[in-house]
Design an enzyme around this catalytic site. Structure first.
Site, PDB file in Angstrom:
ATOM      1  N   GLU A  16      36.301  45.657  38.005  1.00  0.00           N
ATOM      2  CA  GLU A  16      35.686  44.453  38.558  1.00  0.00           C
ATOM      3  C   GLU A  16      35.408  44.682  40.032  1.00  0.00           C
ATOM      4  O   GLU A  16      36.252  45.202  40.767  1.00  0.00           O
ATOM      5  CB  GLU A  16      36.618  43.249  38.391  1.00  0.00           C
ATOM      6  CG  GLU A  16      36.037  41.963  38.978  1.00  0.00           C
ATOM      7  CD  GLU A  16      36.953  40.776  38.782  1.00  0.00           C
ATOM      8  OE1 GLU A  16      37.115  40.353  37.623  1.00  0.00           O
ATOM      9  OE2 GLU A  16      37.515  40.273  39.783  1.00  0.00           O
ATOM     10  N   HIS A 150      46.975  29.327  31.414  1.00  0.00           N
ATOM     11  CA  HIS A 150      46.275  28.790  32.584  1.00  0.00           C
ATOM     12  C   HIS A 150      47.204  27.816  33.296  1.00  0.00           C
ATOM     13  O   HIS A 150      47.925  27.048  32.653  1.00  0.00           O
ATOM     14  CB  HIS A 150      44.995  28.071  32.148  1.00  0.00           C
ATOM     15  CG  HIS A 150      44.080  27.735  33.272  1.00  0.00           C
ATOM     16  ND1 HIS A 150      44.283  26.643  34.092  1.00  0.00           N
ATOM     17  CD2 HIS A 150      42.963  28.349  33.733  1.00  0.00           C
ATOM     18  CE1 HIS A 150      43.325  26.587  34.994  1.00  0.00           C
ATOM     19  NE2 HIS A 150      42.500  27.612  34.803  1.00  0.00           N
ATOM     20  N   LYS A 273      38.031  48.683  46.264  1.00  0.00           N
ATOM     21  CA  LYS A 273      38.790  49.768  46.900  1.00  0.00           C
ATOM     22  C   LYS A 273      38.648  51.030  46.057  1.00  0.00           C
ATOM     23  O   LYS A 273      39.395  51.249  45.107  1.00  0.00           O
ATOM     24  CB  LYS A 273      40.264  49.370  47.046  1.00  0.00           C
ATOM     25  CG  LYS A 273      40.487  48.175  47.970  1.00  0.00           C
ATOM     26  CD  LYS A 273      41.956  47.803  48.036  1.00  0.00           C
ATOM     27  CE  LYS A 273      42.182  46.607  48.960  1.00  0.00           C
ATOM     28  NZ  LYS A 273      43.611  46.188  48.981  1.00  0.00           N
TER      29      LYS A 273
END
Length: 284
Positions: A16, A150, A273
């Site tokens: 991602e 959640h 990163k």
């Protein structure tokens, strides 16, 4: 496509990325993506700014992934601040950009959104978004899932029931929220399969390489922090390089265990990163 990886009994690898907040940093994303492509991911997803603040950048990035790198791209799409006309414009932009796969999310409430606007929003849940996309587009639709439930849900069981509704509405694969204890993921997966949720589930892994991450990204996710990871922070948190190495080692051990258990996929929250992501991939 994502689904085929599971049929081949292969644990897929995906990443991602996110659109930088500053335009001057945007060009760096393309080099990051080129470097990620060298790691042979099965797909790369790109996040969406709160309330769609970087929507255009998400379209640009996923188009580059799909067209230039020829890697399956998944564009995050949130609906909490969207009208149907907003959604139609965004879907049209994705289609024009050659992107045919989205991760359908409710998204976080924008800070500028009033209580009245929030209560009167057109899409209340991600399932509403999935239903609309399924009925009005030809997009392939992935969804999110939460191994520890959640944070707004009263129980994991209720959260799973809503997840089943989302899958039944048209979701063909799931990407999990980050977690740091694999037992949570295995428990979640068992319960999901028993409930009849059979689509591929990709395990979301966030490498914790700085102590600060636990106070920002991790706290917002609602993920619990096991003692082993907390001890790593306590021991190495003040030493930047040692903390980075320990965080990478923790993520690698998580991933190796998940692969040994035959999970459908590993989805690394790369946070743009490239050095950290490359090191992890070289070790797994």
């Amino acid at each position: 496509m994502i689904q085929n990886n599971t049929h081949e009994k292969k644990t897929s690898l995906s990443f991602e990325v996110f659109p930088p907040k500053k335009d001057e940093e945007f060009e760096n994303v393309y080099q990051i993506l080129r470097d990620l492509a060298k790691l042979n991911p099965d797909f790369i997803s790109c996040t969406y700014g709160a309330g769609g603040s970087r929507a255009g950048k998400t379209v640009e990035i996923t188009s580059f992934i799909q067209k230039e790198l020829q890697i399956d791209a998944i564009a995050h799409i949130t609906c909490v601040g969207f009208t149907r006309s907003d959604l139609e414009r965004n879907c049209a932009a994705l289609k024009e950009a050659g992107v045919n796969h989205v991760l359908a999310l409710r998204g976080d409430r924008p800070m500028s959104m009033t209580d009245e606007q929030y209560d009167q929003r057109e899409f209340h849940y991600a399932t509403d978004l999935v239903q609309h996309l399924k009925a009005n587009t030809e997009l392939c639709i992935s969804g999110a899932c939460y191994p520890e439930k959640h944070f707004e849900s009263p129980s994991l069981e209720e959260d799973l029931r809503h997840l089943k509704e989302k899958v039944d509405a048209g979701v063909t694969s799931l990407i999990s929220q980050m977690f740091f204890d694999n037992e949570f993921f295995y428990r979640f997966l068992d319960k999901a399969r028993n409930l009849g949720i059979q689509v591929p589930v990709h395990a979301g892994i966030m490498p914790i390489t700085t102590a600060k991450q636990l106070g920002t990204t991790v706290s917002l996710s609602g993920s619990s922090v096991p003692k082993e990871l907390a001890d790593i922070i306590a021991i190495y948190g003040d030493n930047k390089e040692d903390m980075r190495k320990a965080g990478i080692d923790y993520a690698v051990r998580q991933i190796r265990d998940l692969k040994e258990h035959g999970v459908d996929g590993i989805h690394i929250y790369s946070m743009n990163k490239i050095k950290t992501t490359t090191e992890i991939c070289s070790l797994i």
